[in-house]
Write a protein that holds these residues in place. Structure first.
Motif, PDB file in Angstrom:
ATOM      1  N   ILE A 150      81.910  46.144  75.041  1.00 47.53           N
ATOM      2  CA  ILE A 150      83.059  46.993  74.748  1.00 47.53           C
ATOM      3  C   ILE A 150      83.203  47.174  73.237  1.00 47.53           C
ATOM      4  O   ILE A 150      82.662  46.397  72.454  1.00 47.53           O
ATOM      5  CB  ILE A 150      84.355  46.372  75.342  1.00 47.53           C
ATOM      6  CG1 ILE A 150      85.473  47.410  75.425  1.00 47.53           C
ATOM      7  CG2 ILE A 150      84.795  45.144  74.545  1.00 47.53           C
ATOM      8  CD1 ILE A 150      86.678  46.965  76.243  1.00 47.53           C
ATOM      9  N   PHE A 151      83.931  48.246  72.854  1.00 45.61           N
ATOM     10  CA  PHE A 151      84.171  48.597  71.445  1.00 45.61           C
ATOM     11  C   PHE A 151      82.860  48.874  70.709  1.00 45.61           C
ATOM     12  O   PHE A 151      82.689  48.477  69.553  1.00 45.61           O
ATOM     13  CB  PHE A 151      84.943  47.492  70.710  1.00 45.61           C
ATOM     14  CG  PHE A 151      86.196  47.029  71.401  1.00 45.61           C
ATOM     15  CD1 PHE A 151      87.044  47.929  72.025  1.00 45.61           C
ATOM     16  CD2 PHE A 151      86.533  45.687  71.420  1.00 45.61           C
ATOM     17  CE1 PHE A 151      88.202  47.505  72.662  1.00 45.61           C
ATOM     18  CE2 PHE A 151      87.686  45.242  72.043  1.00 45.61           C
ATOM     19  CZ  PHE A 151      88.525  46.152  72.671  1.00 45.61           C
ATOM     20  N   ILE A 152      81.938  49.573  71.352  1.00 48.53           N
ATOM     21  CA  ILE A 152      80.615  49.782  70.771  1.00 48.53           C
ATOM     22  C   ILE A 152      80.576  51.098  69.986  1.00 48.53           C
ATOM     23  O   ILE A 152      80.692  52.185  70.552  1.00 48.53           O
ATOM     24  CB  ILE A 152      79.526  49.786  71.866  1.00 48.53           C
ATOM     25  CG1 ILE A 152      79.631  48.518  72.723  1.00 48.53           C
ATOM     26  CG2 ILE A 152      78.153  49.920  71.217  1.00 48.53           C
ATOM     27  CD1 ILE A 152      79.591  47.217  71.943  1.00 48.53           C
ATOM     28  N   THR A 153      80.402  50.979  68.680  1.00 48.62           N
ATOM     29  CA  THR A 153      80.289  52.146  67.812  1.00 48.62           C
ATOM     30  C   THR A 153      79.010  52.914  68.144  1.00 48.62           C
ATOM     31  O   THR A 153      77.944  52.309  68.314  1.00 48.62           O
ATOM     32  CB  THR A 153      80.260  51.711  66.336  1.00 48.62           C
ATOM     33  OG1 THR A 153      81.462  51.020  66.030  1.00 48.62           O
ATOM     34  CG2 THR A 153      80.120  52.910  65.417  1.00 48.62           C
ATOM     35  N   ASN A 154      79.108  54.227  68.246  1.00 50.11           N
ATOM     36  CA  ASN A 154      78.014  55.124  68.660  1.00 50.11           C
ATOM     37  C   ASN A 154      77.660  54.949  70.134  1.00 50.11           C
ATOM     38  O   ASN A 154      76.657  55.517  70.593  1.00 50.11           O
ATOM     39  CB  ASN A 154      76.735  54.898  67.827  1.00 50.11           C
ATOM     40  CG  ASN A 154      76.918  55.215  66.357  1.00 50.11           C
ATOM     41  OD1 ASN A 154      77.828  55.939  65.974  1.00 50.11           O
ATOM     42  ND2 ASN A 154      76.061  54.661  65.516  1.00 50.11           N
TER      43      ASN A 154
END
Length: 373
Positions: A150-154
């Protein structure tokens, strides 16, 4: 700043000045940066600047990567995920990948054909990376991955995801490995919706799901069980990247607020005529200056001898804390207009808060510093 880096900075500033303001509203509405922007950046050499030329990169070092980030961060936008793409994923591949892996992925990352992401955080695991539950089991067919990130940039756009997995739960941190997942046609791989955040609306941040996703054995990055050590070894550089964003944001906040209080009239004259306003700006400008000097010192150390973990923790927590303080005080000087998203200070305020959380919370940074005393 070398002459070469100065030329790179000028070129990058010219490009970003044309492209970012014109597209910011669109990116924030659609919750991601257009693929065409990535391709343009690739054409100009703004991707993978520190990757060797043999793998399609700019053949530079961290100074060149930092210079590009500086040129982008000065505009106050937080949409483009190049710090993860170039500064983390590409750097990991260049440093720890096999020759086959480098030739397979880095050239296409340098052109913007592939967008990279790093999947560490889980719903029940934030700064405590040793508690990772996503598993990767070696089978005859390859690594079988199961878990949620979770909260993965890109995350919503990524073609290449470095996934932190537990390959041997009995060993704790020494049982964590990094495995590369190519998302196209990956059976069992799914993306959640783009997450609705307080700020950084143009940034593509998503949840990722791995349900019996099988990837080849040679998608393991580095040695099995060395993933945690790889991530820890690159943390000083990642914290410096966060610091660059923090310092540029507070400098921009002081600049736009100074301009605002010169033009805004109240009680018979410009706000800047009021002693309290002048004193507030004087303090904010001083904090921004001290922050810049500290950041530059950390940069010089990192480029010469390498920044140690303790100082990088100081850099990360202090600069992001001061970022939030300065921007909050500058917003206050805008009065009610500071709360309106059409004003840059409001966007800076909303975007700043996450800086104290990602990259290891500031509380964790203080704990790490305390352990070194």
């Amino acid at each position: 700043m070398t002459e070469e880096a100065a030329d790179l900075f000028a070129m990058a500033c010219g490009f970003f000045d044309r492209e970012v303001p014109a597209n910011r509203a669109k990116w924030e509405t659609q919750r991601h940066v257009d693929r065409s922007f990535w391709r343009k950046c690739g054409e100009l050499g703004l991707l993978c600047a520190s990757v060797p030329a043999a793998y399609g990169g700019g053949d530079g070092n961290f100074l060149h990567q930092a210079t590009i980030q500086e040129a982008y961060a000065r505009l106050g936008d937080r949409s483009w995920g190049n710090t993860i793409h170039s500064g983390v994923v590409a750097d990991y591949l260049a440093a720890y990948g096999t020759e086959e892996q480098r030739l397979r992925w880095l050239p296409r990352m340098a052109t913007g054909e592939l967008i990279g992401a790093l999947a560490m955080t889980e719903p029940s695991t934030g700064s405590d990376l040793k508690a990772i539950r996503t598993s990767a089991v070696r089978t005859d067919a390859g690594w079988r991955i199961n878990g949620t990130k979770i909260f993965i940039t890109n995350g919503g756009s990524a073609d290449l995801v470095l996934v932190a997995c537990s390959t041997d739960p009995s060993k704790g941190a020494k049982g964590i490995s990094l495995i590369v997942v190519e998302t196209k046609d990956a059976v069992g791989f799914a993306r959640g919706k783009v997450l609705d955040k307080i700020g950084q609306h143009g940034a593509d941040t998503t949840e990722l799901f791995f349900d019996d996703v099988v990837v080849p054995h040679d998608n393991l990055l580095g040695e099995e069980g060395k993933g945690f050590a790889i991530m820890m070894g690159k943390l000083p550089q990642e914290r410096l990247m966060i610091g660059i964003t923090a310092v540029n944001a507070m400098e921009l906040a002081v600049a736009v607020t100074t301009e605002y209080v010169k033009q805004r009239h109240a009680f018979g004259g410009p706000l800047l005529d009021k002693q309290h306003i002048r004193f507030e700006l004087a303090e904010c400008a001083t904090l921004a200056k001290v922050a810049r000097v500290f950041l530059n010192d950390c940069m010089e150390t990192h480029l010469s001898t390498g920044l140690d973990l303790t100082t990088s923790s100081m850099c990360k927590w202090w600069l992001t804390d001061v970022q939030c303080q300065v921007i909050d005080r500058c917003l206050q000087l805008h009065g009610g207009y500071g709360y309106m998203t059409e004003y840059p200070i409001a966007r800076l305020y909303a975007d700043a808060r996450a800086q104290r959380i990602y990259g290891g919370t500031n509380e964790i940074q203080k704990e790490l510093i305390a352990r070194s005393l």
